[in-house]
Scaffold this motif. Structure first.
Motif, PDB file in Angstrom:
ATOM      1  N   SER A  41     -47.008 -90.547  23.116  1.00 40.68           N
ATOM      2  CA  SER A  41     -46.093 -91.586  22.640  1.00 40.68           C
ATOM      3  C   SER A  41     -46.807 -92.924  22.482  1.00 40.68           C
ATOM      4  N   ASP A  42     -47.786 -93.215  23.346  1.00 39.08           N
ATOM      5  CA  ASP A  42     -48.533 -94.461  23.225  1.00 39.08           C
ATOM      6  C   ASP A  42     -49.409 -94.477  21.975  1.00 39.08           C
ATOM      7  N   LEU A  43     -49.783 -93.294  21.490  1.00 41.21           N
ATOM      8  CA  LEU A  43     -50.709 -93.206  20.356  1.00 41.21           C
ATOM      9  C   LEU A  43     -49.991 -93.108  19.003  1.00 41.21           C
ATOM     10  N   ARG A  44     -48.672 -92.920  19.035  1.00 43.34           N
ATOM     11  CA  ARG A  44     -47.954 -92.561  17.806  1.00 43.34           C
ATOM     12  C   ARG A  44     -48.225 -93.531  16.653  1.00 43.34           C
ATOM     13  N   GLY A  45     -48.204 -94.804  16.926  1.00 42.94           N
ATOM     14  CA  GLY A  45     -48.379 -95.772  15.856  1.00 42.94           C
ATOM     15  C   GLY A  45     -49.822 -96.056  15.495  1.00 42.94           C
ATOM     16  N   ALA A  46     -50.761 -95.465  16.237  1.00 42.94           N
ATOM     17  CA  ALA A  46     -52.169 -95.786  16.029  1.00 42.94           C
ATOM     18  C   ALA A  46     -52.911 -94.723  15.231  1.00 42.94           C
ATOM     19  N   VAL A  47     -52.259 -93.609  14.950  1.00 43.80           N
ATOM     20  CA  VAL A  47     -52.929 -92.511  14.248  1.00 43.80           C
ATOM     21  C   VAL A  47     -52.695 -92.643  12.745  1.00 43.80           C
ATOM     22  N   GLY A  48     -53.760 -92.539  11.986  1.00 45.53           N
ATOM     23  CA  GLY A  48     -53.679 -92.715  10.544  1.00 45.53           C
ATOM     24  C   GLY A  48     -53.055 -91.532   9.829  1.00 45.53           C
ATOM     25  N   GLU A  49     -52.732 -91.731   8.542  1.00 47.37           N
ATOM     26  CA  GLU A  49     -52.068 -90.693   7.743  1.00 47.37           C
ATOM     27  C   GLU A  49     -52.999 -90.103   6.689  1.00 47.37           C
ATOM     28  N   GLU A  50     -54.311 -90.171   6.900  1.00 40.46           N
ATOM     29  CA  GLU A  50     -55.259 -89.775   5.862  1.00 40.46           C
ATOM     30  C   GLU A  50     -55.081 -88.326   5.405  1.00 40.46           C
ATOM     31  N   SER A  51     -54.701 -87.440   6.322  1.00 41.93           N
ATOM     32  CA  SER A  51     -54.627 -86.011   5.977  1.00 41.93           C
ATOM     33  C   SER A  51     -53.208 -85.548   5.676  1.00 41.93           C
ATOM     34  N   ALA A  52     -52.262 -86.461   5.691  1.00 41.38           N
ATOM     35  CA  ALA A  52     -50.863 -86.054   5.508  1.00 41.38           C
ATOM     36  C   ALA A  52     -50.637 -85.424   4.134  1.00 41.38           C
ATOM     37  N   GLY A  53     -51.320 -85.924   3.107  1.00 38.90           N
ATOM     38  CA  GLY A  53     -51.121 -85.394   1.764  1.00 38.90           C
ATOM     39  C   GLY A  53     -51.511 -83.941   1.646  1.00 38.90           C
ATOM     40  N   GLN A  54     -52.626 -83.564   2.243  1.00 34.89           N
ATOM     41  CA  GLN A  54     -53.052 -82.168   2.184  1.00 34.89           C
ATOM     42  C   GLN A  54     -52.098 -81.267   2.953  1.00 34.89           C
ATOM     43  N   LEU A  55     -51.674 -81.736   4.149  1.00 33.44           N
ATOM     44  CA  LEU A  55     -50.709 -80.960   4.918  1.00 33.44           C
ATOM     45  C   LEU A  55     -49.407 -80.785   4.140  1.00 33.44           C
ATOM     46  N   ALA A  56     -48.999 -81.817   3.434  1.00 26.52           N
ATOM     47  CA  ALA A  56     -47.762 -81.740   2.652  1.00 26.52           C
ATOM     48  C   ALA A  56     -47.864 -80.670   1.565  1.00 26.52           C
ATOM     49  N   THR A  57     -49.040 -80.532   0.986  1.00 20.65           N
ATOM     50  CA  THR A  57     -49.241 -79.488  -0.027  1.00 20.65           C
ATOM     51  C   THR A  57     -49.034 -78.102   0.573  1.00 20.65           C
TER      52      THR A  57
END
Length: 309
Positions: A41-57
């Protein structure tokens, strides 16, 4: 690396080396995660979304492949049953080694088997194998980043009975053992005729992840009754933590699959991360329970002739 650093209740400790590697893989810098108790929970806002697009595919393809085939009511019932089974583990731990053959652990795993059977029938495991990549450092990193970032996914682990420290432990373990996860390949990647069996008879990767873990839990009734003389209370404690994470990984996987049948609250990237993350947690649980409770070395076993103290 075996999980040989444990706390009193059998949950592997996250030491400083694990913490540093975990934060480095996720690309988290600065003081975030430096608190004495590392938590997702402490890390939730600190992690980037760089790989979200590939996962979404990946998630979009699975959603299109499985549309309309899943029984949401049956999966919801299985999820409730898995949660009840996890809640029963402390009672079984307190009972210790059984005095006679029983079925208590098979009963704990039964709801998970019901979900497994349904997902196999409708082709969910095959679809996951078609559309998700094999585990690699990059895929594990992307999956774990989404697990940290997506509150519905960490909530699924919480619903399965994992507290904050336990949720953090299983996610950190997946990252730090990505080389072990990478040994789990798709059926198509198996060598031809390995050791005399036909790869066409081997189930898809994610089916092996869940089903293999549940088989180990099923075996506990017989194993604990027969092997009490070899096993110690500490081994039992650690082994039941491994069983808990098998069930938690299964719960996460089934939660993501249920979303396909409605209510459709997960994004495509969360769907992909829930399926891959659930498999990863279940795999690590089944590898650990084999080492911790079934393949006990002479150095780990109970003293011959009993405790002389």
């Amino acid at each position: 690396m075996p999980d040989n650093r444990t706390l009193a209740d059998g949950v592997p400790d996250v030491d400083e080396r694990d913490r540093r590697n975990f934060l480095k893989v996720l690309g988290v810098a600065g003081s975030v995660g430096a608190a004495s108790e590392l938590s997702l929970s402490d890390l939730r806002g600190a992690v980037g979304e760089e790989s979200a697009g590939q996962l979404a595919t990946y998630g979009e393809r699975i959603r299109a492949d499985l549309a309309g085939g899943l029984d949401g009511g049956r999966l919801a019932g299985a999820l409730s049953g898995i949660e009840a089974g996890v809640a029963r583990l402390p009672e079984l731990r307190a009972a210790g080694f059984p005095d006679e053959p029983g079925t208590a652990y098979q009963e704990v795993a039964a709801p998970a088997w019901d979900a497994y059977d349904h997902l196999a029938e409708v082709g969910l495991f095959a679809a996951a194998e078609r559309h998700l990549p094999e585990f690699s450092p990059d895929h594990v990193r992307a999956t774990v980043a989404e697990l940290v970032r997506a509150e519905p996914l960490t909530a699924a682990l919480a619903d399965a009975g994992l507290d904050e420290r336990e949720r953090t432990a299983v996610v950190v373990d997946a990252v730090n053992q990505n080389d072990r996860l990478a040994e789990w390949v798709t059926t198509a990647s198996l060598p031809a005729d390995p050791e005399g069996y036909d790869p066409d008879d081997v189930a898809p990767l994610h089916q092996r992840a869940l089903g293999g873990g549940l088989l180990w839990i099923d075996e506990l009734d017989q194993h604990l009754w027969q092997r009490e003389v070899v096993l110690t209370d500490d081994l039992l404690e650690t082994g039941l933590w491994d069983a808990k994470r098998i069930l938690a990984g299964t719960h996460l996987f089934v939660s993501a699959a249920r979303d396909l049948a409605g209510p459709g609250e997960l994004t495509d990237e969360q769907l992909a991360a829930g399926l891959a993350g659930g498999s990863a947690v279940a795999i690590r649980g089944q590898e650990a329970i084999a080492a911790d409770l079934f393949r006990v070395t002479d150095a780990e076993r109970a003293p011959r002739g009993g405790d002389a103290a």
